[in-house]
Design an enzyme around this catalytic site. Structure first.
Site, PDB file in Angstrom:
ATOM      1  N   ARG A  69       0.822  -1.211   0.000  1.00 13.84           N
ATOM      2  CA  ARG A  69       0.000   0.000   0.000  1.00 13.84           C
ATOM      3  C   ARG A  69       0.859   1.265   0.000  1.00 13.84           C
ATOM      4  O   ARG A  69       0.509   2.268  -0.635  1.00 13.84           O
ATOM      5  CB  ARG A  69      -0.924  -0.019   1.221  1.00 13.84           C
ATOM      6  CG  ARG A  69      -1.953   1.110   1.291  1.00 13.84           C
ATOM      7  CD  ARG A  69      -2.969   0.819   2.379  1.00 13.84           C
ATOM      8  NE  ARG A  69      -4.010   1.833   2.448  1.00 13.84           N
ATOM      9  CZ  ARG A  69      -4.103   2.760   3.399  1.00 13.84           C
ATOM     10  NH1 ARG A  69      -3.194   2.798   4.369  1.00 13.84           N
ATOM     11  NH2 ARG A  69      -5.082   3.634   3.400  1.00 13.84           N
ATOM     12  N   HIS A  73       0.420   4.389  -2.574  1.00 15.13           N
ATOM     13  CA  HIS A  73       0.120   5.739  -2.105  1.00 15.13           C
ATOM     14  C   HIS A  73       1.244   6.716  -2.433  1.00 15.13           C
ATOM     15  O   HIS A  73       0.999   7.923  -2.545  1.00 15.13           O
ATOM     16  CB  HIS A  73      -0.157   5.731  -0.599  1.00 15.13           C
ATOM     17  CG  HIS A  73      -1.549   5.294  -0.262  1.00 15.13           C
ATOM     18  ND1 HIS A  73      -2.254   5.813   0.786  1.00 15.13           N
ATOM     19  CD2 HIS A  73      -2.378   4.397  -0.866  1.00 15.13           C
ATOM     20  CE1 HIS A  73      -3.473   5.243   0.832  1.00 15.13           C
ATOM     21  NE2 HIS A  73      -3.549   4.378  -0.155  1.00 15.13           N
ATOM     22  N   ASN A 101      -3.974   8.561   4.662  1.00 16.39           N
ATOM     23  CA  ASN A 101      -2.800   7.927   5.271  1.00 16.39           C
ATOM     24  C   ASN A 101      -2.810   7.971   6.790  1.00 16.39           C
ATOM     25  O   ASN A 101      -2.334   7.042   7.449  1.00 16.39           O
ATOM     26  CB  ASN A 101      -1.518   8.607   4.779  1.00 16.39           C
ATOM     27  CG  ASN A 101      -1.293   8.428   3.291  1.00 16.39           C
ATOM     28  OD1 ASN A 101      -1.542   7.363   2.741  1.00 16.39           O
ATOM     29  ND2 ASN A 101      -0.817   9.477   2.630  1.00 16.39           N
ATOM     30  N   HIS A 199      -6.178  -5.957  -2.778  1.00 19.15           N
ATOM     31  CA  HIS A 199      -7.045  -6.188  -1.622  1.00 19.15           C
ATOM     32  C   HIS A 199      -7.255  -7.665  -1.341  1.00 19.15           C
ATOM     33  O   HIS A 199      -8.032  -8.022  -0.453  1.00 19.15           O
ATOM     34  CB  HIS A 199      -8.394  -5.499  -1.829  1.00 19.15           C
ATOM     35  CG  HIS A 199      -8.320  -4.014  -1.803  1.00 19.15           C
ATOM     36  ND1 HIS A 199      -9.375  -3.194  -2.148  1.00 19.15           N
ATOM     37  CD2 HIS A 199      -7.296  -3.166  -1.475  1.00 19.15           C
ATOM     38  CE1 HIS A 199      -9.012  -1.926  -2.031  1.00 19.15           C
ATOM     39  NE2 HIS A 199      -7.759  -1.885  -1.637  1.00 19.15           N
TER      40      HIS A 199
END
Length: 339
Positions: A69, A73, A101, A199
């Site tokens: 992740r 990001h 975040n 996911h």
């Protein structure tokens, strides 16, 4: 650099894709990226990253999803330049403090440990941006997913972009908005659906989807696309009386710590945890017709999902990289070099 076996992925096709995609996102400069970038200057970079991530995983099974992740990001804000890792200063707001975040992005100490190990072995050589890219690949592989040759040679940015981080793809957004955010960065619908497949591992806090359980779209009713038995289980975990609930729930209730294609089977059964998951199938008014067949293909073929995911990760890793004399190689991922 040790090269592990590649499960269920066509090696030649992925290697070809890696070199063909090297020019995406950053113009001519991006052509300098190469999986062999550190072969002479820091030949054990991959093994070092893998060792530190394995050690972290022994005490924190969630770390693999968290590191994956972080790379996502980072690349979606300013390109893949490790701007996410910069700490707050009196003159700069950190991306870590942005809503997507704050309180959920994690794994920063592991990145710092990787950086320390590499600084000990190859001082001032390996960028923090490349560490994020390598840690993401290693995490996927250790969870049972595909292996790909990571394009390397990025340099680190010298400023964070708090406002950009505020606009990261949101799990509560409508499908067309999500697709547009991906398209704006050169990622097509197949890339979008494949990257959503991240996911298949990890957790989400109740507050990320609690509206789907009780008050979907301000209707005071649950999301009608949710499977009834799954809804009941989620309500037990996330009671209506607890607002801002940070309790964790598996993104993939079937195989939560294994990188596989069960995530897409869950979506087909209306068991996508986040609105952004289920919207790929159940929101025809938002243009889901272009993504539902991709979900079905990936649910039917893990090999196709793995290859598409690896290709999408290579493309994402080539979003506006800093190369050549641009940026710097930070000695500490948390702060810009002063001299």
């Amino acid at each position: 650099m040790a090269v592990p076996a590649m499960p269920a992925v066509a090696v030649a096709a992925l290697f070809g894709a890696a070199f063909a995609l090297a020019a995406l996102g950053g113009g001519a400069e991006a052509q300098q990226l190469s999986p062999a970038y550190y072969d002479g200057s820091c030949p054990h970079v991959y093994d070092t990253v893998r060792r530190v991530v394995q050690e972290a995983r022994a005490s924190d099974p969630r770390i693999l999803a968290s590191l994956l992740r972080l790379h996502f990001h980072d690349c979606f804000v300013n390109g893949c330049d490790a701007s996410l890792l910069l700490d707050e200063t009196p003159t700069m707001r950190s991306e870590k403090a942005a809503d997507p975040n704050n309180g959920s992005a994690r794994g920063f100490p592991v990145v710092n440990d990787i950086k320390a190990a590499l600084e000990n072995a190859c001082p001032g050589v390996v960028s923090c941006a490349d560490i994020l890219a390598l840690a993401a690949e290693v995490s996927v592989e250790l969870a049972g997913g595909p292996y790909w040759r990571v394009m390397l040679g990025r340099r680190d940015g010298m400023a964070a972009n708090f406002d950009g981080a505020q606009n990261l793809p949101n799990p509560k957004e409508e499908l067309n908005d999500l697709k547009q955010k991906f398209a704006d960065l050169g990622l097509d619908d197949t890339d979008f659906v494949a990257l959503q497949g991240a996911h298949t591992i990890g957790r989400a806090q109740c507050k990320s989807f609690q509206d789907r359980l009780y008050n979907f779209s301000a209707t005071e009713r649950p999301d009608p696309t949710l499977d009834r038995s799954y809804l009941a289980a989620l309500r037990e975990s996330c009671p209506a009386a607890v607002s801002g609930n940070t309790r964790l729930n598996n993104l993939d209730p079937a195989t939560p710590d294994t990188f596989d294609n069960r995530y897409y089977a869950n979506v087909l059964r209306n068991r996508g945890l986040l609105r952004s998951d289920q919207a790929m199938l159940s929101a025809p008014e938002e243009g889901a017709g272009s993504t539902a067949p991709i979900v079905e293909r990936f649910a039917d073929s893990q090999a196709e999902f793995f290859q598409s995911f690896a290709t999408a990760m290579i493309k994402m890793g080539n979003i506006a990289p800093l190369t050549g004399g641009m940026g710097q190689v930070r000695r500490d991922c948390r702060v810009v070099n002063r001299t």
